[in-house]
Scaffold this motif. Sequence first.
Motif, PDB file in Angstrom:
ATOM      1  N   ASP A  11       1.774 115.326  -1.488  1.00 35.45           N
ATOM      2  CA  ASP A  11       2.190 116.392  -0.552  1.00 35.45           C
ATOM      3  C   ASP A  11       3.325 117.178  -1.218  1.00 35.45           C
ATOM      4  O   ASP A  11       4.402 117.355  -0.672  1.00 35.45           O
ATOM      5  N   ASP A  15      10.404 115.487  -4.788  1.00 38.28           N
ATOM      6  CA  ASP A  15      10.250 114.266  -5.596  1.00 38.28           C
ATOM      7  C   ASP A  15       8.842 114.144  -6.155  1.00 38.28           C
ATOM      8  O   ASP A  15       8.640 113.674  -7.283  1.00 38.28           O
ATOM      9  N   ASP A  16       7.844 114.620  -5.383  1.00 38.06           N
ATOM     10  CA  ASP A  16       6.469 114.626  -5.887  1.00 38.06           C
ATOM     11  C   ASP A  16       6.394 115.412  -7.202  1.00 38.06           C
ATOM     12  O   ASP A  16       5.721 115.001  -8.152  1.00 38.06           O
ATOM     13  N   ASN A  40       5.158 116.706   3.491  1.00 38.32           N
ATOM     14  CA  ASN A  40       6.501 117.301   3.368  1.00 38.32           C
ATOM     15  C   ASN A  40       6.504 118.759   3.815  1.00 38.32           C
ATOM     16  O   ASN A  40       7.468 119.273   4.364  1.00 38.32           O
ATOM     17  N   HIS A  82      13.415 118.765   1.990  1.00 45.84           N
ATOM     18  CA  HIS A  82      12.887 119.367   0.755  1.00 45.84           C
ATOM     19  C   HIS A  82      13.015 120.889   0.734  1.00 45.84           C
ATOM     20  O   HIS A  82      12.657 121.525  -0.247  1.00 45.84           O
ATOM     21  N   ILE A 124       1.241 109.673  -3.219  1.00 45.89           N
ATOM     22  CA  ILE A 124       2.682 109.878  -3.021  1.00 45.89           C
ATOM     23  C   ILE A 124       2.951 110.778  -1.816  1.00 45.89           C
ATOM     24  O   ILE A 124       3.953 111.493  -1.763  1.00 45.89           O
ATOM     25  N   MET A 150       3.101 105.156  -2.737  1.00 50.03           N
ATOM     26  CA  MET A 150       4.497 105.321  -2.322  1.00 50.03           C
ATOM     27  C   MET A 150       4.424 105.419  -0.808  1.00 50.03           C
ATOM     28  O   MET A 150       3.904 106.408  -0.267  1.00 50.03           O
ATOM     29  N   ASN A 159      13.144 105.543   6.744  1.00 46.63           N
ATOM     30  CA  ASN A 159      13.957 106.764   6.572  1.00 46.63           C
ATOM     31  C   ASN A 159      13.755 107.755   7.719  1.00 46.63           C
ATOM     32  O   ASN A 159      14.710 108.397   8.171  1.00 46.63           O
ATOM     33  N   GLU A 165       8.897 104.578   7.311  1.00 45.15           N
ATOM     34  CA  GLU A 165       9.068 105.493   6.170  1.00 45.15           C
ATOM     35  C   GLU A 165       8.152 106.691   6.399  1.00 45.15           C
ATOM     36  O   GLU A 165       7.094 106.579   7.019  1.00 45.15           O
ATOM     37  N   PHE A 166       8.493 107.845   5.836  1.00 47.76           N
ATOM     38  CA  PHE A 166       7.820 109.107   6.186  1.00 47.76           C
ATOM     39  C   PHE A 166       6.308 109.095   5.946  1.00 47.76           C
ATOM     40  O   PHE A 166       5.547 109.527   6.817  1.00 47.76           O
ATOM     41  N   ASN A 167       5.847 108.657   4.759  1.00 48.96           N
ATOM     42  CA  ASN A 167       4.411 108.762   4.461  1.00 48.96           C
ATOM     43  C   ASN A 167       3.561 107.971   5.447  1.00 48.96           C
ATOM     44  O   ASN A 167       2.473 108.393   5.832  1.00 48.96           O
ATOM     45  N   TRP A 190      10.089 102.503   0.624  1.00 47.27           N
ATOM     46  CA  TRP A 190      11.373 103.200   0.710  1.00 47.27           C
ATOM     47  C   TRP A 190      12.516 102.301   0.262  1.00 47.27           C
ATOM     48  O   TRP A 190      13.471 102.737  -0.361  1.00 47.27           O
ATOM     49  N   PRO A 240      11.772 108.696  -4.620  1.00 53.31           N
ATOM     50  CA  PRO A 240      10.776 107.659  -4.306  1.00 53.31           C
ATOM     51  C   PRO A 240       9.436 107.849  -5.033  1.00 53.31           C
ATOM     52  O   PRO A 240       8.865 106.890  -5.548  1.00 53.31           O
ATOM     53  N   ASP A 241       8.927 109.070  -5.059  1.00 54.85           N
ATOM     54  CA  ASP A 241       7.633 109.279  -5.724  1.00 54.85           C
ATOM     55  C   ASP A 241       7.703 109.031  -7.235  1.00 54.85           C
ATOM     56  O   ASP A 241       6.796 108.393  -7.793  1.00 54.85           O
TER      57      ASP A 241
HETATM   58  O1  RIB Z   1       9.533 108.636   2.342  1.00 57.06           O
HETATM   59  C1  RIB Z   1       9.453 109.258   1.083  1.00 57.06           C
HETATM   60  C2  RIB Z   1       8.149 109.943   0.914  1.00 57.06           C
HETATM   61  O2  RIB Z   1       8.015 110.964   1.893  1.00 57.06           O
HETATM   62  C3  RIB Z   1       8.018 110.662  -0.436  1.00 57.06           C
HETATM   63  O3  RIB Z   1       6.664 110.680  -0.809  1.00 57.06           O
HETATM   64  C4  RIB Z   1       8.478 112.055  -0.134  1.00 57.06           C
HETATM   65  O4  RIB Z   1       7.897 113.017  -1.004  1.00 57.06           O
HETATM   66  C5  RIB Z   1       7.941 112.229   1.252  1.00 57.06           C
HETATM   67  O5  RIB Z   1       6.569 112.592   1.139  1.00 57.06           O
END
Ligand code: RIB
Length: 310
Positions: A11, A15-16, A40, A82, A124, A150, A159, A165-167, A190, A240-241
């Motif tokens: 996405d 970080d990706d 994201n 981001h 990721i 990830m 997070n 965690e977001f993903n 995370w 993280p990615d």
């Molecule tokens: O929680 C971190 C993840 O969520 C990473 O992949 C970041 O890019 C966001 O997508």
Amino acid sequence: MTGRRFFIDTDTATDDAVALIMALRQPDIDVIGISIVAGNCSVEQATQNALYVRELVGSSVPVHVGADAPLIRALETADHIHGVDGMGDIGLPLHGRIPDSHRGVQAMIDAIMDHPGEVELITIGPLTNLALALKLEPGIVDAVKRVVVMGGAAVLPGNVTPLAEFNFWADPEAAHIVANSGLHFEMAGWDISMAHAVIDDELAAELQSLGELGGFAVGIQAVLREFCRENTDRDGFDLPDPLAMAIAIDPAMVTRESERFVDVIHGDGPARGMTIVHEHGAPGREPNCRVIYEVDRERFVALLRGAMQA
Ligand code: RIB
Ligand code: CA
């Protein structure tokens, strides 16, 4: 083909983008495709961001647009982390580039099924594309060589919420489908990003000094760095990615792990997207996950430096 075959699902945001550079510049890795997923930022913006990174490193890897929203719920992006454009809102020209297809899920299926036992899949972003691919072609489970995700948090807090965690939170139904599909995956959560992938200002300055790519990789973290400064105790920004990508590239950098059955809580409510690691086994469930608890940070940083080297 140079060696190992990677297919990356992303996405694409700050970080990706660094993770993509690491894979695309790794000499023994042949990235045979990239699929884009909403997360994201919108899938359209993430596509433009991936195409920008592809151009930046001089790659011609096919980029395929995938799911523009989670399986059953509305997309909730992470602009505050981001930036609105997903790349730190520093004014990059992130528009007008043309993707190779709008069939990201089928591209993932084709890449894996056309090369049984050879493709390493790295995800990721939210797992929407992978969940759809598994529904369309369950044969992926046996055909894919390896899956590095990830996502999740083997150790809390998360997070987005204290539990998630977001993903996994962004599309918990997709994550639940993947976890119960029979697929074996490696979880770079995370927790290990917090423990091993925070880049302090000194290391950021060193990466910037390595040249154009280092300057780009750090420059696009502007909004994230400010977020961390204002809202966390992190002395820097987290990647993280790139850590998950480093584990994909160099699996031996993992220093503590366990094979466990892992599930993800779907639906709404406080546990949405929560990772459940069955540390003491789950009746009738075989382990489906290499849960990664610790890595060798120096090996991660060395890969990061190497990718940014002019
Ligand atoms: O929680 C971190 C993840 O969520 C990473 O992949 C970041 O890019 C966001 O997508
Ligand atoms: Ca991501």
